[in-house]
Design an enzyme around this catalytic site. Structure first.
Site, PDB file in Angstrom:
ATOM      1  CG  ASP A  64     -20.777 -13.313  -0.033  1.00 58.22           C
ATOM      2  OD1 ASP A  64     -21.741 -14.108  -0.077  1.00 58.22           O
ATOM      3  OD2 ASP A  64     -19.675 -13.564  -0.547  1.00 58.22           O
ATOM      4  CG  HIS A 115     -25.151 -17.680  -1.237  1.00 57.81           C
ATOM      5  ND1 HIS A 115     -24.970 -17.351   0.092  1.00 57.81           N
ATOM      6  CD2 HIS A 115     -24.133 -17.069  -1.916  1.00 57.81           C
ATOM      7  CE1 HIS A 115     -23.893 -16.580   0.211  1.00 57.81           C
ATOM      8  NE2 HIS A 115     -23.373 -16.397  -0.988  1.00 57.81           N
ATOM      9  CG  HIS A 123     -27.030 -14.000  -5.186  1.00 54.22           C
ATOM     10  ND1 HIS A 123     -26.459 -14.880  -6.105  1.00 54.22           N
ATOM     11  CD2 HIS A 123     -26.483 -12.784  -5.451  1.00 54.22           C
ATOM     12  CE1 HIS A 123     -25.627 -14.212  -6.877  1.00 54.22           C
ATOM     13  NE2 HIS A 123     -25.618 -12.951  -6.497  1.00 54.22           N
ATOM     14  CG  HIS A 153     -22.301 -12.358  -4.495  1.00 52.62           C
ATOM     15  ND1 HIS A 153     -22.926 -13.412  -5.127  1.00 52.62           N
ATOM     16  CD2 HIS A 153     -21.916 -12.827  -3.274  1.00 52.62           C
ATOM     17  CE1 HIS A 153     -22.935 -14.469  -4.328  1.00 52.62           C
ATOM     18  NE2 HIS A 153     -22.326 -14.139  -3.197  1.00 52.62           N
TER      19      HIS A 153
END
Length: 379
Positions: A172, A255, A258, A272
């Site tokens: 992340d 992101h 993601h 995540h």
């Protein structure tokens, strides 16, 4: 005049054994806390939290939590806050429990605190929450007028958690600098609501530098269950610096990809940070990053244990329908991918995702690194 914005939590506390000071810090912001934690987390830290609150003469009221921060879970917590007369809500555990606590605290108009038990994401410091379906598919971001009143992370608790959580946090946090620099080059806004400050961008870069210098040694420390300077550096990078960097530096393609990947059932069960790392690799391909930078990133993240191929998230270049669905979800009008310094379409994302597979396999082979293993989601 272009507005730049920097936001941050009111107080950030990190160190070995600081869980014992939780009551002291909570007493600054409330007198009747509601603690939100799942049964596994509570079984690990419940006694310590109870003792810490007792030392500050604070009552202990704990509400259990499921897997994802869903709209229904948030609404339930709001009801509990109202019926119990709570004046501060404390999310303890992973990102979803913390996001649910933040969301409920905002709706109930009380203060909120984050107590992560692993350095697995940068969610604890932020003024936003990610809401999912019961199955774990991305629904929306929820934005709040301020960040948490308190973020407290005990590095001994982090050292005692499985190493895969720290790996996820590294995935992340590695995206933070890649996305911040892309946002800086473009014209988009950050999650803080304006253009990035030099401070936000610099903090994103510092997070990146600390990770490259300490990640492998920090993982060694966690596997040994001990706290070292390397682990302290990575916890700060994963939690505080990445949190400040993504909000005030900017999110971009990593992101958004993601979020698109959550629409593919094959990826369910991955963390995540694992999905974000594939997004980071794809972003580097999308922006035509120098070969050396892309190769270094693939080598480093492979050594850390992060996925950088479709195979490792349960997909393949032949999954054309799924890749198209991921790309379409990643490029909806409000997604952060549009802060990239050039227009990004679903076709470009599909092509980059397909290209990543071959590039990563080649780089890993040239460096004597293991071939990717197929991830199979549990259903």
């Amino acid at each position: 005049m272009t507005e730049t914005v920097l936001i941050s939590p009111s107080r950030y506390v990190q160190g070995k054994g600081v869980m014992g000071q939780l009551g002291h810090h909570l007493a600054r912001i409330g007198s009747k806390p509601l603690l939100v934690a799942d049964d596994v987390v509570w079984g690990i830290v419940g006694d310590g939290v109870t003792e810490a609150l007792g030392q500050a003469d604070l009552p202990v009221a704990r509400e259990s939590f499921g897997t994802f921060a869903t709209a229904a879970a948030v609404d339930h917590l709001v009801e509990v806050i109202g019926s119990g007369g709570h004046d501060v809500i404390v999310g303890i555990g992973g990102g979803s429990a913390i996001d649910a606590a933040k969301s409920a605290g905002h709706l109930a108009k009380i203060r909120w605190a984050s107590v992560p038990t692993a350095a697995s994401s940068d969610a604890p410091t932020s003024a936003l929450a990610v809401i999912y379906t019961e199955e774990g598919e991305f629904v929306e971001y929820r934005f709040f007028p301020h960040n948490p009143d308190l973020v407290l992370i005990d590095t001994q608790v982090v050292a005692s958690a499985p190493a895969r959580f720290l790996v996820a946090g590294i995935g992340d946090a590695l995206a933070t600098w890649l996305e911040a620099r892309a946002t800086q080059r473009g014209q988009g806004s950050t999650m803080a609501g304006g253009r990035p400050t030099h401070t936000g961008t610099a903090l994103a870069r510092l997070s990146w530098e600390l990770l490259w210098g300490n990640a492998l040694e920090a993982l060694d420390a966690v596997r040994a269950g001990v706290v070292t300077p390397a682990l302290e550096a990575v916890v700060e990078a994963n939690t505080l610096l990445s949190g400040l960097g993504f909000e005030s530096g900017g999110l971009a393609a990593a992101h958004a990809i993601h979020n698109g990947l959550t629409a593919a059932p094959q990826t369910h069960g991955l963390t995540h940070g694992q999905k974000v790392n594939l997004g980071s690799t794809t972003q580097l391909v999308l922006e035509g990053a120098p070969s050396e930078e892309l190769e270094d990133f693939i080598v480093f993240t492979t050594r850390v244990g992060l996925p950088n191929t479709l195979t490792e998230v349960g997909l393949s270049p032949d999954d054309t329908a799924e890749l198209r669905a991921v790309a379409e979800a990643a490029t909806v009008p409000d997604e952060t991918i549009h802060t990239m310094p050039f227009p990004v379409t679903a076709d470009l994302v599909v092509d980059a995702l397909v290209a990543v597979e071959g590039i990563s396999r080649r780089v890993r082979s040239e460096h004597g690194l293991p071939e990717p293993e197929l991830y199979v989601a549990r259903h």
